[in-house]
Design a protein around this motif. Structure first.
Motif, PDB file in Angstrom:
ATOM      1  N   LEU A 125      11.527  17.741  -7.729  1.00 13.39           N
ATOM      2  CA  LEU A 125      10.449  18.067  -6.793  1.00 13.39           C
ATOM      3  C   LEU A 125       9.201  17.309  -7.227  1.00 13.39           C
ATOM      4  N   TYR A 126       8.593  16.555  -6.281  1.00 15.88           N
ATOM      5  CA  TYR A 126       7.414  15.740  -6.607  1.00 15.88           C
ATOM      6  C   TYR A 126       6.194  16.249  -5.848  1.00 15.88           C
ATOM      7  N   THR A 127       5.045  16.377  -6.553  1.00 18.56           N
ATOM      8  CA  THR A 127       3.747  16.651  -5.911  1.00 18.56           C
ATOM      9  C   THR A 127       2.693  15.750  -6.541  1.00 18.56           C
ATOM     10  N   ASP A 128       1.609  15.516  -5.804  1.00 18.48           N
ATOM     11  CA  ASP A 128       0.533  14.668  -6.337  1.00 18.48           C
ATOM     12  C   ASP A 128      -0.129  15.307  -7.548  1.00 18.48           C
ATOM     13  N   GLY A 129      -0.402  16.634  -7.473  1.00 20.99           N
ATOM     14  CA  GLY A 129      -1.063  17.345  -8.556  1.00 20.99           C
ATOM     15  C   GLY A 129      -0.312  18.621  -8.868  1.00 20.99           C
ATOM     16  N   PRO A 130      -0.621  19.274 -10.009  1.00 23.77           N
ATOM     17  CA  PRO A 130       0.099  20.496 -10.389  1.00 23.77           C
ATOM     18  C   PRO A 130      -0.175  21.637  -9.428  1.00 23.77           C
ATOM     19  N   ALA A 137       8.043  28.908  -7.269  1.00 22.94           N
ATOM     20  CA  ALA A 137       9.047  29.053  -6.211  1.00 22.94           C
ATOM     21  C   ALA A 137      10.203  28.077  -6.411  1.00 22.94           C
ATOM     22  N   ALA A 138       9.870  26.844  -6.823  1.00 21.35           N
ATOM     23  CA  ALA A 138      10.923  25.850  -7.045  1.00 21.35           C
ATOM     24  C   ALA A 138      11.810  26.245  -8.218  1.00 21.35           C
ATOM     25  N   THR A 139      11.213  26.844  -9.231  1.00 18.05           N
ATOM     26  CA  THR A 139      12.007  27.308 -10.365  1.00 18.05           C
ATOM     27  C   THR A 139      13.005  28.371  -9.932  1.00 18.05           C
ATOM     28  N   ARG A 140      12.563  29.265  -9.061  1.00 17.80           N
ATOM     29  CA  ARG A 140      13.479  30.291  -8.545  1.00 17.80           C
ATOM     30  C   ARG A 140      14.632  29.654  -7.771  1.00 17.80           C
ATOM     31  N   GLU A 141      14.370  28.538  -7.134  1.00 17.74           N
ATOM     32  CA  GLU A 141      15.424  27.853  -6.373  1.00 17.74           C
ATOM     33  C   GLU A 141      16.295  26.982  -7.270  1.00 17.74           C
ATOM     34  N   GLY A 142      15.996  26.917  -8.570  1.00 17.50           N
ATOM     35  CA  GLY A 142      16.835  26.188  -9.510  1.00 17.50           C
ATOM     36  C   GLY A 142      16.549  24.707  -9.594  1.00 17.50           C
ATOM     37  N   SER A 174      26.841  20.369 -14.757  1.00 15.64           N
ATOM     38  CA  SER A 174      26.875  21.790 -15.081  1.00 15.64           C
ATOM     39  C   SER A 174      25.636  22.523 -14.662  1.00 15.64           C
ATOM     40  N   GLY A 175      24.667  21.811 -14.106  1.00 14.78           N
ATOM     41  CA  GLY A 175      23.438  22.448 -13.614  1.00 14.78           C
ATOM     42  C   GLY A 175      22.368  22.486 -14.675  1.00 14.78           C
ATOM     43  N   PRO A 176      21.146  22.634 -14.267  1.00 18.79           N
ATOM     44  CA  PRO A 176      20.018  22.620 -15.194  1.00 18.79           C
ATOM     45  C   PRO A 176      19.995  23.890 -16.028  1.00 18.79           C
ATOM     46  N   ASP A 177      19.592  23.747 -17.300  1.00 21.91           N
ATOM     47  CA  ASP A 177      19.450  24.889 -18.189  1.00 21.91           C
ATOM     48  C   ASP A 177      18.202  25.676 -17.792  1.00 21.91           C
ATOM     49  N   PRO A 178      18.318  27.002 -17.605  1.00 27.33           N
ATOM     50  CA  PRO A 178      17.153  27.784 -17.153  1.00 27.33           C
ATOM     51  C   PRO A 178      15.984  27.675 -18.106  1.00 27.33           C
ATOM     52  N   LYS A 686     -10.055  32.964  -7.990  1.00 29.46           N
ATOM     53  CA  LYS A 686      -9.271  34.129  -7.595  1.00 29.46           C
ATOM     54  C   LYS A 686      -7.870  33.716  -7.140  1.00 29.46           C
ATOM     55  N   GLU A 687      -7.817  32.637  -6.346  1.00 27.79           N
ATOM     56  CA  GLU A 687      -6.528  32.160  -5.869  1.00 27.79           C
ATOM     57  C   GLU A 687      -5.660  31.705  -7.041  1.00 27.79           C
ATOM     58  N   HIS A 688      -6.318  31.093  -8.024  1.00 27.23           N
ATOM     59  CA  HIS A 688      -5.594  30.642  -9.208  1.00 27.23           C
ATOM     60  C   HIS A 688      -4.977  31.838  -9.937  1.00 27.23           C
ATOM     61  N   GLN A 689      -5.727  32.909 -10.050  1.00 20.62           N
ATOM     62  CA  GLN A 689      -5.189  34.101 -10.697  1.00 20.62           C
ATOM     63  C   GLN A 689      -3.972  34.629  -9.926  1.00 20.62           C
ATOM     64  N   ARG A 690      -4.080  34.609  -8.607  1.00 14.89           N
ATOM     65  CA  ARG A 690      -2.964  35.104  -7.799  1.00 14.89           C
ATOM     66  C   ARG A 690      -1.720  34.243  -8.021  1.00 14.89           C
ATOM     67  N   ARG A 691      -1.912  32.927  -8.088  1.00 10.79           N
ATOM     68  CA  ARG A 691      -0.773  32.039  -8.314  1.00 10.79           C
ATOM     69  C   ARG A 691      -0.149  32.278  -9.683  1.00 10.79           C
ATOM     70  N   LEU A 692      -0.994  32.553 -10.663  1.00 15.11           N
ATOM     71  CA  LEU A 692      -0.462  32.835 -11.983  1.00 15.11           C
ATOM     72  C   LEU A 692       0.399  34.094 -11.977  1.00 15.11           C
ATOM     73  N   GLN A 693      -0.005  35.095 -11.187  1.00 19.36           N
ATOM     74  CA  GLN A 693       0.779  36.320 -11.098  1.00 19.36           C
ATOM     75  C   GLN A 693       2.153  36.050 -10.494  1.00 19.36           C
ATOM     76  N   VAL A 694       2.155  35.146  -9.470  1.00 11.68           N
ATOM     77  CA  VAL A 694       3.441  34.788  -8.855  1.00 11.68           C
ATOM     78  C   VAL A 694       4.311  34.046  -9.862  1.00 11.68           C
ATOM     79  N   LEU A 695       3.683  33.126 -10.574  1.00  9.37           N
ATOM     80  CA  LEU A 695       4.435  32.315 -11.519  1.00  9.37           C
ATOM     81  C   LEU A 695       5.031  33.168 -12.642  1.00  9.37           C
ATOM     82  N   GLN A 696       4.261  34.145 -13.131  1.00  7.04           N
ATOM     83  CA  GLN A 696       4.741  34.925 -14.270  1.00  7.04           C
ATOM     84  C   GLN A 696       5.946  35.786 -13.931  1.00  7.04           C
ATOM     85  N   THR A 697       6.111  36.147 -12.645  1.00  4.87           N
ATOM     86  CA  THR A 697       7.277  36.956 -12.288  1.00  4.87           C
ATOM     87  C   THR A 697       8.571  36.195 -12.553  1.00  4.87           C
ATOM     88  N   VAL A 698       8.501  34.863 -12.428  1.00  5.51           N
ATOM     89  CA  VAL A 698       9.673  34.049 -12.737  1.00  5.51           C
ATOM     90  C   VAL A 698       9.792  33.846 -14.246  1.00  5.51           C
TER      91      VAL A 698
END
Length: 907
Positions: A125-130, A137-142, A174-178, A686-698
């Motif tokens: 998965l490629y993006t211009d910036g982090p 979400a991409a991590t959840r999709e493997g 064999s797929g990516p190591d989690p 604030k949005e950054h904090q929200r994204r961090l909360q989403v990320l930490q669930t994974v």
């Protein structure tokens, strides 16, 4: 050309990289890049490579039509094939070794489709910036690999390098190591991150966390208390423990003593431990503190009514608010044309014995004053003849036409852009305050004069004719007193002003006031308009009848001009608020409700209101969302009771409801309550904090699944930063500054090690200098009277002395230059050799001679004009000799260079 989304048949055995999104394809396929540069697709009027098929993707033209730091072809044997997002039919056959998705253009949906059909297929998965939320979400999709354009550029790596590494991975099938996926995601984000288990020991710490905490060791297995000691209620440990107890995320800002830094922290608990994201916000906190305190400082400056008082408070603010150590304020003295120090910090006076007084056109200080442009100096030790003691780095800022503000430090090259910005903010405020203080002082002086100069009087009868006019009043109007007596008042004022005067007298007759004052313009005998202020009193009537009026007249020409200038300066005083990038609104409280008085351009742009149109409107009605009404009311109540209030709020803007950090400052003037509100947009935080909360669930589960692998990986990480290297760079820059400072004529002359001084024949040195002068000044006649040999203490610098002397003789001659150079050999009596240079010019002034020979002291105002002769004198003295002057006959000067012979050579 095959239709978009249809896979071009490949030769058997060729591994294929399937790119979904033409924008990313331009980074991997030269043909696609060329096609997009010229507006087509690969295969249409553009060279082709491999079997790539172009695709029109909205937005694909941006930045990818040409070469970029991340672009480059895939190595053999890989070939590029493209497909559309919504049609992968036939594209995921057995020859596909890897799929690359554009994260900025539907890449997540593509990942889902690929995983549904080929769960074992490696993906990038490629993006211009982090993007933390997308990465989670991409991590959840493997996803196998997350490639960030800015990260690739920093590493000098191409997307093709990253894709090939994924496609060539031996265990790709064999797929990516989690744990590896999680590790790659964590290392792509900008925040510090660590995880602890339920025994409060570190189980994961990324590089950024160690960098922010200033640690160069692995923390894995260490107790949290080793880094975050329990600081009591409100400390890091207390908050972490509360999060674990409640199993609720917490976000806070806290000061970390070991690093002397403020951290913004977001902690997310689960039954196995705690995931913590944090970042250093020390600089942001410092800016907020400076801005808030400068607003309060602006208020205190309003009470300073003299330039000296403003200067003292400016020094105090620079020390206490901006943490500057050495501070001076120089105010311009127009009578002497100098910039003396009128206020200085204690540290400045302790470190500098005698602060110099500069002319207003002298040196760095004079240049800043003249140009009105601030300057930053890495090292001032060699920029002036003045002794600055231990001072090294400096900032000099103009204070309008009032003077300059100086900031100093004992460290070189210590000031950066943030220091300059803060100092400019202070200087702008101080300059406006000086303007105001000067006008107030002038106005007060003028009012004092008016109080003692009431002899400009007149008396009007009931028919508005002059009965009496004082000599002073008549003179200022250009008349004789007797000529005005009996004339109607309209002789000296317009008909409109006469009507105004009648209305005023009528009001006075029916009021209890003893007098009324009004301003008008008188008309002089020459037709000029004269601004005057008239205090009108009724003549004593005795019998109750109106007899006329008495007027005391003041010439307010200067007063009116002063008032107009004061009004202008008050506008300049508001310049600070007008140029603050954050929205600022000024309010007046009416029965506890803030009413808009004024707002800066940033407020208008952010909230979508014209400041003039909303003046007088309730502020809360304009920008407070309905659900925030009660919160806004409580903030207003606090603002009325407290001078400074800080709160996080939500407000309506042109972009919808956004979050702000509100800093409100209130004050009382003329019995009314006023306030300023500064709104700093923190929506992104604030949005950054929200994204961090989403990320930490994974992350919280994946990290725990294989702690041993992660720990082993982390222990092999190396610190990227080398403090020793930074020290070498800093020392090199200081050395460079020192080297450049040595490139001066005086240092050149005094560098004894560079010259082989000794007793030698000076005749060849004189002949060489004369020859060079003849070539340089062909219009001048230069004769010599030299012996065959003449020995004295000398070296190559003698030629430099003669070059300066000959140049001076030619340049300053007011006729055809005729110069004679001779040598008087030393005698047994005096032991000195004399080189004489005689010219036919106007002669060197005695005052100039005295300065060069040292008989007269050099000062800022008395320093001579000839640098060449001054440097020559220094060189001669360095050789142990003397430079003197004699008068030539019949006109001109003789410069005498005396050098000791071997008898006079110093031991």
């Amino acid at each position: 050309m095959p239709p978009v989304g249809v896979c071009t048949p490949m030769a058997s055995g060729d591994p294929t990289v399937l790119v979904v999104g033409g924008r990313v394809a331009a980074l991997l396929d030269p043909a696609e890049r060329t096609a997009r540069r010229y507006g087509g697709t690969a295969g249409e009027d553009a060279p082709t490579a491999g079997t790539g098929v172009g695709e029109d993707v909205p937005g694909a033209e941006a930045d990818f039509s040409g070469d970029s730091p991340q672009s480059g072809p895939l190595p053999d044997p890989f070939r590029v094939e493209t497909a559309a997002h919504d049609d992968l039919s036939g594209a995921l056959d057995g020859s596909v070794a890897c799929v690359v998705c554009d994260g900025d253009d539907g890449g997540l949906a593509t990942l889902q489709r690929v995983r549904a059909r080929r769960p074992d297929l490696p993906t990038v998965l490629y993006t211009d910036g982090p993007d933390g939320e997308l990465a989670a979400a991409a991590t959840r999709e493997g996803v196998t690999e997350y490639a960030v354009g800015s990260d690739l550029a920093d590493r000098e790596e191409t997307l093709a390098d990253r894709v090939a590494a994924v496609a060539e991975r031996p265990d790709a099938d064999s797929g990516p190591d989690p744990s590896e996926r999680v590790d790659r995601v964590v290392e792509r984000i900008d925040d510090g991150f660590f995880a602890v288990d339920d025994d409060w020991r570190f189980t994961y710490v990324n590089d950024r966390a160690r960098e922010v905490l200033g640690l160069d060791r692995s923390l894995l297995g260490e107790p949290v208390a080793e880094v975050f000691a329990d600081s009591g209620e409100g400390g890091f440990r207390t908050r972490f423990e509360r999060a674990m107890e409640t199993q609720e995320p917490v976000s806070f800002e806290e000061y970390h003593d070991p690093q002397e830094a403020w951290y913004e922290v977001s902690a997310h608990p689960d039954e196995d431990g705690l995931s913590v994201f944090f970042r250093d916000v020390t600089e942001r906190r410092r800016r907020e503190r400076i801005l808030s305190r400068l607003l309060e400082f602006t208020r205190s400056l309003m009470a300073a009514d003299t330039p000296g008082a403003v200067a003292d408070r400016a020094v105090e603010a620079a020390e206490e608010i901006l943490d500057f150590e050495m501070v001076t304020v120089r105010l311009h003295d127009p009578d002497s044309g100098t910039l003396p120090v009128v206020a200085a910090s204690d540290a400045t006076r302790a470190l500098v014995d005698d602060l110099p007084v500069y002319s207003d056109d002298e040196g760095d200080v004079g240049r800043v004053f003249r140009t009105g442009e601030p300057e930053v100096f890495d090292d001032i030790r060699h920029r002036s003849d003045a002794d600055y003691g231990a001072a090294r780095g400096a900032i000099t800022l103009p204070l309008g036409d009032h003077g300059v503000l100086g900031i100093g430090s004992t460290e070189p090259a210590v000031f950066d852009e943030s220091d300059l910005h803060a100092a400019e903010l202070l200087a702008t405020t101080v300059a406006a305050a000086l303007d105001r203080a000067e006008r107030i002082q002038q106005l007060a002086e003028y009012e004092t004069i008016l109080e003692t100069a009431r002899e400009m009087l007149y008396v009007l009868d009931a028919s508005e004719r002059f009965e009496h006019v004082s000599e002073r009043l008549a003179a200022i109007l250009g008349h004789d007193p007797e000529d005005l007596v009996g004339e109607h008042v309209s002789t000296v004022v317009s008909a409109e002003e006469v009507r105004r005067g009648r209305d005023l007298v009528r009001d006075l007759r029916w009021s209890d006031d003893d007098a009324k004052v009004f301003r008008t313009n008188a008309v002089t005998a020459g037709g000029d308009r004269l601004p005057i202020e008239v205090e009108v009193t009724l003549l004593p009537d005795g019998d109750g009848e109106f007899r006329g009026t008495v007027g005391a007249v003041r010439d307010i020409s200067d007063l009116r001009a002063t008032e107009e200038r004061l009004a202008t300066q008050n506008e300049r005083f508001e310049y600070l608020l007008e140029h603050i990038p954050d929205p600022v609104v000024e309010t007046e409280f009416d029965e506890g409700e803030p009413i808009v008085r004024a707002a800066n351009p940033a407020f208008e742009a952010t909230f979508g209101y014209d400041a003039d149109e909303v003046a007088g409107e309730p502020l809360n009605d304009l920008i407070v969302p309905p659900e925030e009404d009660e919160t806004a009311r409580r903030i207003d109540e606090r603002t009325l009771e407290e001078e400074t209030v800080t709160a996080e709020i939500r407000r309506d803007t042109v972009e919808g409801v956004r979050s702000f950090l509100l800093r409100a400052v209130s004050f009382t003037a003329n019995g009314k309550r006023f306030g300023f509100g500064v709104y700093t947009d923190i929506t992104e935080q604030k949005e950054h904090q929200r994204r961090l909360q989403v990320l930490q669930t994974v992350l919280r589960h994946n990290i725990r699944t294989d702690v041993t692998i992660i720990q082993g990986y982390a222990e092999r990480m190396e610190d990227r930063y080398d403090d020793e290297l930074l020290t070498e760079i800093r020392e090199a820059s200081v050395e460079l500054a020192r080297t450049s400072d040595k490139a001066r004529d005086i240092e050149y002359a005094l560098d004894e090690d560079a010259w082989d001084r000794g007793v030698r024949d000076v005749v060849p040195l004189v002949e060489s200098a004369v020859s060079a002068a003849r070539e340089r000044f062909p219009g001048a006649t230069v004769r010599t009277d030299l012996p065959g040999e003449a020995r004295a203490v000398a070296d190559g610098r003698v030629e430099r002395v003669l070059a300066h002397v000959l140049e001076n003789a030619v340049v300053h001659c007011d006729r055809d230059p005729r110069i004679t150079v001779g040598i008087d050999p030393p005698t047994d009596r005096d032991g000195w050799l004399a080189i004489r240079v005689a010219d036919n010019g106007p002669g060197i002034p005695e005052r100039e001679q005295a300065l060069i020979t040292g008989e007269r002291e050099i000062t800022q105002l008395d320093h001579g004009s000839g640098l060449g002769l001054w440097v020559s004198a220094w060189i001669v003295r360095a050789l142990g000799g003397e430079l003197d002057f004699e008068a030539a006959d019949p006109r001109g000067s003789v410069v005498v260079i005396r050098l000791p012979d071997e008898v006079g050579l110093p031991e």
